[in-house]
Design an enzyme around this catalytic site. Structure first.
Site, PDB file in Angstrom:
ATOM      1  CG  ASP A  15      -5.497   9.135   6.580  1.00 19.16           C
ATOM      2  OD1 ASP A  15      -5.161   9.433   7.734  1.00 19.16           O
ATOM      3  OD2 ASP A  15      -6.187   9.889   5.860  1.00 19.16           O
ATOM      4  CG  PHE A  59      -3.624  15.426   1.177  1.00 14.34           C
ATOM      5  CD1 PHE A  59      -4.541  14.422   1.432  1.00 14.34           C
ATOM      6  CD2 PHE A  59      -3.173  15.610  -0.125  1.00 14.34           C
ATOM      7  CE1 PHE A  59      -5.011  13.612   0.393  1.00 14.34           C
ATOM      8  CE2 PHE A  59      -3.636  14.807  -1.155  1.00 14.34           C
ATOM      9  CZ  PHE A  59      -4.555  13.802  -0.892  1.00 14.34           C
ATOM     10  CD  GLU A  71      -2.868   1.381   0.492  1.00 15.56           C
ATOM     11  OE1 GLU A  71      -2.496   1.539  -0.679  1.00 15.56           O
ATOM     12  OE2 GLU A  71      -4.045   1.517   0.856  1.00 15.56           O
ATOM     13  CG  ASP A  72      -0.917   4.835  -1.498  1.00 12.56           C
ATOM     14  OD1 ASP A  72      -1.613   4.260  -0.631  1.00 12.56           O
ATOM     15  OD2 ASP A  72      -1.409   5.624  -2.330  1.00 12.56           O
TER      16      ASP A  72
HETATM   17  P1  IMP Z   1      -7.393   4.933   4.556  1.00 11.34           P
HETATM   18  O1  IMP Z   1      -8.452   3.952   4.127  1.00 11.34           O
HETATM   19  O2  IMP Z   1      -7.980   6.151   5.221  1.00 11.34           O
HETATM   20  O3  IMP Z   1      -6.295   4.322   5.358  1.00 11.34           O
HETATM   21  O4  IMP Z   1      -6.804   5.544   3.241  1.00 11.34           O
HETATM   22  C1  IMP Z   1      -5.877   4.945   2.508  1.00 11.34           C
HETATM   23  C2  IMP Z   1      -5.896   5.535   1.110  1.00 11.34           C
HETATM   24  O5  IMP Z   1      -6.243   6.925   1.121  1.00 11.34           O
HETATM   25  C3  IMP Z   1      -4.519   5.477   0.517  1.00 11.34           C
HETATM   26  O6  IMP Z   1      -4.350   4.309  -0.229  1.00 11.34           O
HETATM   27  C4  IMP Z   1      -4.476   6.708  -0.351  1.00 11.34           C
HETATM   28  O7  IMP Z   1      -4.970   6.403  -1.632  1.00 11.34           O
HETATM   29  C5  IMP Z   1      -5.408   7.679   0.315  1.00 11.34           C
HETATM   30  N1  IMP Z   1      -4.677   8.673   1.133  1.00 11.34           N
HETATM   31  C6  IMP Z   1      -4.636   8.769   2.482  1.00 11.34           C
HETATM   32  N2  IMP Z   1      -3.874   9.794   2.867  1.00 11.34           N
HETATM   33  C7  IMP Z   1      -3.415  10.374   1.739  1.00 11.34           C
HETATM   34  C8  IMP Z   1      -2.544  11.490   1.491  1.00 11.34           C
HETATM   35  O8  IMP Z   1      -2.011  12.175   2.392  1.00 11.34           O
HETATM   36  N3  IMP Z   1      -2.292  11.757   0.182  1.00 11.34           N
HETATM   37  C9  IMP Z   1      -2.837  11.042  -0.839  1.00 11.34           C
HETATM   38  N4  IMP Z   1      -3.637   9.999  -0.652  1.00 11.34           N
HETATM   39  C10 IMP Z   1      -3.925   9.660   0.637  1.00 11.34           C
HETATM   40 MG    MG Z   2      -4.593   4.180  -2.432  1.00 13.64          MG
END
Ligand code: IMP
Ligand code: MG
Length: 177
Positions: free
Chosen positions: A101, A150, A97-98
């Site tokens: 969050d 972000f 995963e990238d």
């Molecule tokens: P989560 O489900 O909230 O953990 O979000 C994960 C996904 O949200 C990641 O795979 C990203 O695609 C996107 N994401 C979360 N934070 C950022 C950020 O700071 N920049 C860009 N994409 C983000």
């Molecule tokens: Mg993503």
């Protein structure tokens, strides 16, 4: 530095170096095993490409797209846009995963793969924003822990742009305000 970037958080050099270390940890933990490395599209593409160069275990690659992220906040509803081509039944899966969050994406994907009888499911993430977490999940391997800002670059986008930047930087607030 790109004009949309306020400051660089992680340089390309730091990412390359960390991928060598992560690869070594993964090689050690999965020694003698065959795994499926599952990249979550599209953000993981530069990271998976860099990381896999340093993995010497037997490894298949597959991709899923489950993104449901719009703008700069997590919406919470996860859609499967593209499913895996391979079967994960009785296989070791390492999700790539990238960024983590809220953790909702990862929780949904992990649960789905477990329900499909994967032998094990672990996670490697380039970035971790622990302050954003709303569900109790963490990656097994993390590249860098970053503050709750972000970020864009090295796969991460803002409305599909900036994925091609070779570093991770904070997006200037004027770009989304
Ligand atoms: P989560 O489900 O909230 O953990 O979000 C994960 C996904 O949200 C990641 O795979 C990203 O695609 C996107 N994401 C979360 N934070 C950022 C950020 O700071 N920049 C860009 N994409 C983000
Ligand atoms: Mg993503």
């Amino acid at each position: 530095m790109h004009q949309a970037v306020e400051k660089i958080l992680v340089t390309h050099e730091q990412i390359s170096k960390r991928c060598v270390e992560l690869g070594a940890l993964i090689n050690k933990d999965y020694k003698g095993e065959t795994i499926i490395l599952v990249g979550l599209l599209k953000g993981s593409v530069p990271f998976i490409a860099e990381l896999m160069k340093h993995m010497d275990i037997e490894c298949e690659i597959d991709f899923m797209d489950v993104s449901s992220y719009h703008g700069t906040t997590t919406s919470g509803d996860i859609r499967i846009i593209k499913d895996l081509e391979c079967s994960v039944k009785d296989r070791h899966v390492l999700i790539c995963e990238d960024i983590i969050d809220s953790g909702k994406t990862l929780q949904a994907v992990t649960q789905m793969l477990i329900s499909k009888s994967a032998k094990s499911v672990k996670v490697v993430s380039l970035l971790d924003k622990p302050e954003g977490r709303v569900v109790d999940i963490q990656a097994d391997y993390v590249g860098f822990v970053i503050p709750n800002e972000f970020v864009i670059g090295f796969g991460l986008d803002y409305d599909e742009l900036y994925r091609n930047l070779p570093y991770v930087g904070v997006l200037k607030p004027s770009y989304y305000q």
